[in-house]
Every structure is written in structure tokens, then in C-alpha cells.
Design an enzyme around this catalytic site. Structure first.
Site, short mmCIF file in Angstrom:
data_model
loop_
_atom_site.label_atom_id
_atom_site.label_comp_id
_atom_site.label_asym_id
_atom_site.label_seq_id
_atom_site.Cartn_x
_atom_site.Cartn_y
_atom_site.Cartn_z
N GLU A 131 0.82 -1.21 0.00
CA GLU A 131 0.00 0.00 0.00
C GLU A 131 0.86 1.26 0.00
O GLU A 131 1.77 1.39 0.81
CB GLU A 131 -0.91 0.00 1.23
CG GLU A 131 -2.33 0.35 0.93
CD GLU A 131 -3.01 -0.65 0.00
OE1 GLU A 131 -3.16 -0.32 -1.21
OE2 GLU A 131 -3.38 -1.73 0.44
N HIS A 132 0.58 2.16 -0.93
CA HIS A 132 1.28 3.44 -1.11
C HIS A 132 2.73 3.23 -1.58
O HIS A 132 3.51 4.18 -1.62
CB HIS A 132 1.26 4.28 0.17
CG HIS A 132 -0.09 4.89 0.45
ND1 HIS A 132 -0.39 6.19 0.19
CD2 HIS A 132 -1.21 4.34 0.97
CE1 HIS A 132 -1.66 6.44 0.54
NE2 HIS A 132 -2.17 5.32 1.00
N THR A 133 3.06 2.02 -1.96
CA THR A 133 4.39 1.76 -2.50
C THR A 133 4.47 2.08 -3.99
O THR A 133 5.56 2.27 -4.52
CB THR A 133 4.76 0.28 -2.30
OG1 THR A 133 3.66 -0.54 -2.72
CG2 THR A 133 5.06 -0.02 -0.84
N SER A 138 -24.90 7.65 -16.66
CA SER A 138 -24.61 6.56 -15.75
C SER A 138 -25.89 5.98 -15.20
O SER A 138 -26.85 6.70 -14.91
CB SER A 138 -23.73 7.07 -14.60
OG SER A 138 -23.58 6.07 -13.60
N LEU A 196 -11.77 -0.04 -3.69
CA LEU A 196 -11.66 -1.13 -4.67
C LEU A 196 -11.48 -0.61 -6.08
O LEU A 196 -11.65 -1.33 -7.06
CB LEU A 196 -12.89 -2.03 -4.59
CG LEU A 196 -13.14 -2.67 -3.21
CD1 LEU A 196 -14.39 -3.53 -3.25
CD2 LEU A 196 -11.94 -3.48 -2.75
N GLU A 227 -5.74 10.62 -14.14
CA GLU A 227 -5.98 10.75 -12.70
C GLU A 227 -5.19 11.92 -12.11
O GLU A 227 -5.71 12.72 -11.34
CB GLU A 227 -5.57 9.46 -11.98
CG GLU A 227 -6.60 8.36 -12.07
CD GLU A 227 -7.70 8.51 -11.04
OE1 GLU A 227 -7.42 8.96 -9.91
OE2 GLU A 227 -8.84 8.15 -11.34
N ASP A 245 -3.58 0.52 -9.57
CA ASP A 245 -4.97 0.19 -9.85
C ASP A 245 -5.19 -0.11 -11.32
O ASP A 245 -5.85 -1.09 -11.69
CB ASP A 245 -5.87 1.35 -9.40
CG ASP A 245 -5.79 1.59 -7.91
OD1 ASP A 245 -5.25 0.74 -7.19
OD2 ASP A 245 -6.26 2.65 -7.47
N TYR A 252 -4.18 11.81 1.35
CA TYR A 252 -3.37 11.06 0.40
C TYR A 252 -2.20 11.91 -0.09
O TYR A 252 -1.05 11.47 -0.13
CB TYR A 252 -4.25 10.60 -0.76
CG TYR A 252 -3.63 9.59 -1.69
CD1 TYR A 252 -3.94 8.24 -1.59
CD2 TYR A 252 -2.73 9.98 -2.68
CE1 TYR A 252 -3.39 7.31 -2.45
CE2 TYR A 252 -2.17 9.05 -3.54
CZ TYR A 252 -2.51 7.72 -3.43
OH TYR A 252 -1.95 6.81 -4.28
#
Length: 390
Positions: free
Chosen positions: A41-43, A75, A133, A168, A180, A232
Site C-alpha cells: 500500500e502506497h508503494t 450513468s 476497490l 488521474e 490500480d 493522500y
């Protein structure tokens, strides 16, 4: 994304609704999965190692190219209404809501020199929103897969990963890495994606929980999070500061044996952030080796250690995540950790099949006793990556 998720829409129903909405059949339907990060995580933005896998839950996009530059987006999730934009006039910061994810992909493709015409799009997704997710990346990966085919761009999976990251980072404004997208675009059934975030090298590692008598449960705490928020960003800034002070290009280049010396060079907060990244990278490598040599039943301690590091060193957990992990562990799970960017979202619990119901019941009862929103709990297995479905 902060809207409420809805039930899965079958592909033929999505096509029918597209025809009703836009007056013609789509050129096709493309789907991309969400992901669970097993560990790491966050790596990713520290050029390190991650071990996610694609899950069965997917975003589906029915798409039809137009003869002009108008983009029309609708949507099935929530009550969003039709969004219209000019593909030729997109700019970072000019779009809000869920539409910024698909439109960010269009912008990134154009910045890469690929001409994207207007198109109509109908989105449906059963990836839980705000659950850690990767619901937003699933949308982006489904659309870039569609546009790559429809425009004949000929992009490789690696190129699509980098373009969705650019969407992003520069368009959406979320300082995310490449984990992701890599899981969503490069996932394979029955395997986790061992990704080196420095050079995008991927190795598929068997993750056969079922064969080991285990199930991987996802506990969606219903605490929504956003990668575009300050928590973040501040963690990423701390990592960059740590790398600068330690004289490396990224924390990937700091070994566990270097940490004692680093403690004397960094302020306490920055050291804790660095400590998490360095030890988490090591845990990913240990997990890969353990899965290959001994199988899924032997990685529980590594999952537990990862959660403790995120809770104490990186400080990205929350009471709901900690409660989910603790109750899962004390009721039969062999290992549990929060997954995703943190500050909410989901935990995972690797659980013997015979203890699954006990873990589910214990977590739900504990959340009720604490006055928390009832969590959603479901199992996941490694699934295939993004592809055309019709």
C-alpha cells in the site's frame, strides 16, 4: 466517487438501455474490473512493489462513436442525469462529478496525440463506490480499452496504464500511482499481479485461496474516501521529502537495513512514513516468495504486519477499518488488513472457509455495537482484466 452503487445490469439490458437513451445500438460494450490489493500500500508512487488482483466486480461501458466532437455520458448509478461535453475543449479542473473520470481519459489520449471523436457512453458498475476497490479506475480502464479499439490507436497495456494515470493525476487531480490501472488492465484469472512500479514489469503469481480451503473476504466499511483529498497528498509529499533527504530518487531504493541510519536524519513523522514504505516493499517481496513456495495459507502474518504499519506508521486507517481487522482476526481469519488508499474504504480478511460465517457475523455485530454503519461483506477471487464483452 460518492454516489450510491446499484445492482449489476446484464450486458443485454445495458445495450437495450443504450438504444433507448441514444437512439441507436452501441458499437460494443467493454468492461474493466475493480481490484483488491493483497499487499503493498502506497508503494506504487514510490516506485516500489505491489501485489493486487482484478476482481469479478466490473465497470461496463457501452460506447458508440459520433461524427462530431460531442461527448454524451449517462450513468445508471444514482440520479446523475446526462452529461455533455466537447471532446475538443476539455481542460483539467473544468469537469466535476463522475464524468471527470471518462473525460480525463479522453483528455489524456488527446494529449498523447490520439484524435478522439465524440461518442455516446452509458456506464454501469457493480464495483462498490468509495470502498477502496478502485471504482474510478475501473471506469477509466473500461473506456480506454474501448477507445483504443474504436480509434485504432494500437496502445499497449503499459501505455494505457500510463495514460490513465495521467488522467488521474493531471485531469482528476488525484496523485495516484499505477497499481490500480495495472491490475484492471493486466489482471488474469487465478493470479495476483506482481508489479514493479519502476519499470512496469509484471509477473503473474498464483493466488489459490480456494484450493487452500480459504476465502478472501472484503469488508466494505461504508466510510467513503477520495484520493483527491489532502490526506493522500500529504502522505505522498512526506515520502518525496524522505527520499530527498536520504538522497535517493525514490523510497524504493532504501533497504530495511538503511532504516536505522534514516532515523537519525528524518523528523519523527517523516521517518514513520518512510518506515512504512520500506518495510511494506519488503513484505510484498516476502508475500510473493511465500505464495510461490508455500501457498496462500502462509501469508497471514504478513497481512497483519501490513495493517499495523498502515495504522501506526502511515496513519491512514480509521476506527471502522481497525475494528473490522481486529474482529476478523479474533474470529478465525488467518490474516487481515485494510486495503486501498486508506482513510476509509475496505479491509480484507483471509479466512478458512469453515470460519467465514463466524467472521461475517462478528464484524457485523461489532459495527452495530459501535454505532457504525452496517458494513457490506463479500468474497472475491482473482479475475481477468479489461476486455470487450459484446
Amino acid at each position: 466517487m460518492n454516489t450510491t452503487n446499484r445492482a449489476d445490469t446484464p450486458p443485454d439490458s445495458l445495450i437495450s438501455r443504450f438504444e433507448v437513451t441514444f437512439g441507436a445500438a452501441p458499437d460494443g460494450v467493454w468492461a474493466a474490473p475493480g481490484r483488491v490489493n493483497l499487499i503493498g500500500e502506497h508503494t506504487d508512487y514510490n516506485q516500489g512493489f505491489v501485489l493486487p488482483f482484478a476482481i469479478e466486480k466490473r465497470a461496463r461501458t457501452a460506447v458508440r462513436l459520433r461524427d462530431d466532437s460531442t461527448v454524451r455520458l449517462l450513468s445508471t448509478i444514482g440520479d446523475q442525469g446526462l452529461v455533455e461535453a466537447d471532446a475538443a475543449a476539455l481542460a483539467p479542473g473544468a469537469v466535476t462529478g463522475w464524468a471527470k473520470y471518462p473525460l480525463g481519459v479522453v483528455w489524456a489520449l488527446q494529449q498523447h496525440g490520439i484524435k478522439v471523436p465524440g461518442f455516446d457512453l452509458l456506464l454501469d458498475s457493480d464495483v462498490p463506490l468509495g470502498a477502496g476497490l478502485s471504482s474510478s479506475h475501473a471506469i477509466e480502464c473500461a473506456l480506454i480499452t474501448a477507445l483504443n479499439e474504436l480509434t485504432g490507436a494500437g496502445l499497449s497495456a503499459e501505455e494505457m496504464v500510463m495514460l490513465t494515470q495521467r488522467a488521474e493525476n493531471a485531469f482528476v487531480g488525484a496523485p495516484t500511482g499505477i497499481m490500480d490501472q495495472s491490475a484492471s488492465l493486466r489482471g488474469a484469472s487465478g493470479h495476483a499481479v506482481f508489479l514493479d512500479c519502476r519499470d512496469q514489469a509484471v509477473q503473474l503469481v498464483p493466488f489459490e485461496a480456494q484450493e487452500a480451503g480459504l476465502v478472501l473476504l472484503v469488508i466494505d466499511t461504508k466510510v467513503s474516501h477520495s484520493h483527491a483529498d489532502g490526506g493522500y497528498s500529504s502522505r505522498r509529499a512526506s515520502c518525496e521529502l524522505g527520499a530527498q533527504i536520504l538522497g535517493v530518487s525514490a523510497l524504493r531504493d532504501v533497504a530495511v537495513t538503511d532504516l536505522q541510519n534514516a532515523r537519525g536524519l528524518l523528523d519523527p513523522t517523516t521517518f514513520r512514513r518512510v518506515h512504512h514504505i520500506v518495510t511494506e516493499n519488503d513484505r510484498v517481496l516476502q508475500t510473493v516468495d511465500t505464495l510461490r513456495a508455500h501457498g496462500a495459507a502462509h501469508i497471514g502474518d504478513l497481512l497483519d504486519a501490513s495493517h499495523a504499519s498502515m495504522r501506526d506508521d502511515f496513519e491512514i486507517s480509521c476506527p471502522e477499518l481497525n475494528l473490522a481487522v481486529d474482529k476478523a482476526r479474533t474470529n478465525g481469519a488467518i490474516g487481515a488488513r485494510m486495503t486501498g488508499g486508506g482513510f476509509g474504504g475496505s479491509a480484507i480478511a483471509l479466512t478458512p472457509v469453515q470460519d467465514e460465517q463466524q467472521v461475517r457475523d462478528a464484524v457485523i455485530l461489532a459495527f452495530a455495537a459501535a454505532g457504525f454503519t452496517r458494513p457490506e461483506i463479500f468474497s472475491v477471487t482473482p479475475s481477468a482484466g479489461a476486455a470487450r464483452t459484446s
